[in-house]
Design an enzyme around this catalytic site. Structure first.
Site, PDB file in Angstrom:
ATOM      1  N   GLU A 297       5.154  -1.231   2.166  1.00 15.05           N
ATOM      2  CA  GLU A 297       4.765   0.077   1.666  1.00 15.05           C
ATOM      3  C   GLU A 297       5.637   0.592   0.523  1.00 15.05           C
ATOM      4  OE1 GLU A 297       2.930   1.847   5.801  1.00 15.05           O
ATOM      5  OE2 GLU A 297       4.991   2.409   5.303  1.00 15.05           O
TER       6      GLU A 297
ATOM      7  N   HIS B 274      -0.326   7.630   5.790  1.00 12.52           N
ATOM      8  CA  HIS B 274      -0.872   7.098   4.542  1.00 12.52           C
ATOM      9  C   HIS B 274      -1.738   8.157   3.871  1.00 12.52           C
ATOM     10  CE1 HIS B 274      -0.327   3.723   7.367  1.00 12.52           C
ATOM     11  NE2 HIS B 274       0.158   3.112   6.299  1.00 12.52           N
TER      12      HIS B 274
ATOM     13  N   CYS C 260       5.011   9.816   9.940  1.00  9.07           N
ATOM     14  CA  CYS C 260       4.717   8.888   8.846  1.00  9.07           C
ATOM     15  C   CYS C 260       3.205   8.731   8.745  1.00  9.07           C
ATOM     16  CB  CYS C 260       5.338   7.518   9.114  1.00  9.07           C
ATOM     17  SG  CYS C 260       7.135   7.544   9.205  1.00  9.07           S
TER      18      CYS C 260
ATOM     19  N   HIS D  23       0.831  -1.202   0.000  1.00  2.28           N
ATOM     20  CA  HIS D  23       0.000   0.000   0.000  1.00  2.28           C
ATOM     21  C   HIS D  23       0.868   1.256   0.000  1.00  2.28           C
ATOM     22  CE1 HIS D  23       0.623  -1.024   4.294  1.00  2.28           C
ATOM     23  NE2 HIS D  23       0.632   0.282   4.489  1.00  2.28           N
TER      24      HIS D  23
END
Length: 183
Positions: free
Chosen positions: A117, A70, A68, A33
């Protein structure tokens, strides 16, 4: 965060193949992802290093780079970084700069949770006071980048694996950024 976050699932070429709820996505079989990783600097060129809250499902209590997260559907990586910087450490940022645009990693934490990732790495300057969110960050330090890079090389087990890999791949770009933000 009150809004349920998702991860954007991708194939090996980085093409979107779907989405999944963030916590459901991070298991012992985590699908590839999109993510991002950011290194934040103050006007003295010091890097913000954070210790992940113990409530985090992956690498709780581990020292890592600044922020960090998404990106969400319909959100650019740059927008996602700004959003997470406000949420995790309460700051506004400037000079957002790609450091390692093609960074990718797959690591397994001690509990068996997998991070898998495509994770471009950015540096940015903090332009507002720090106000950490204790649900995300249990501790933090401002450190000289050269000292941090030496520590990452000497004791990689003391830091998140992605931070160690990012520093190994982009140390010169990080040094250049840190030098350029000094007031």
């Amino acid at each position: 965060m009150s809004i349920q976050e998702h991860v954007i699932l991708v194939n090996d070429q980085g093409e979107v193949v779907g989405t999944q709820e963030k916590y459901a996505a991070h298991t012992s079989h985590t699908s590839l992802h999109l993510a991002f990783s950011s290194w934040l600097f103050n006007d003295r060129g010091q890097c913000l290093v954070t210790r992940r809250a113990l409530s985090k499902i992956a690498w709780p209590g581990v020292w890592t780079n600044s922020v960090c997260g998404h990106p969400q559907i319909g959100e650019t990586t740059e927008q996602a970084i700004a959003r997470r910087c406000r949420f995790e450490v309460g700051v506004e940022i400037a000079q957002l700069t790609p450091i390692a645009a093609d960074f990718r990693y797959c690591e397994i934490d001690p509990s068996g949770i997998v991070e898998n990732e495509i994770c471009p790495v950015f540096a940015a300057q903090i332009v507002s006071p720090l106000k950490v969110n204790p649900d995300e960050v249990m501790d933090y330090q401002w450190v000289e980048l050269t000292s941090l890079l030496r520590a990452l090389e000497a004791t990689p087990w003391a830091f998140s694996p992605w931070m160690v890999s990012e520093a190994a791949n982009a140390s010169e770009k990080l040094k250049h950024f840190a030098d350029n933000v000094k007031a």
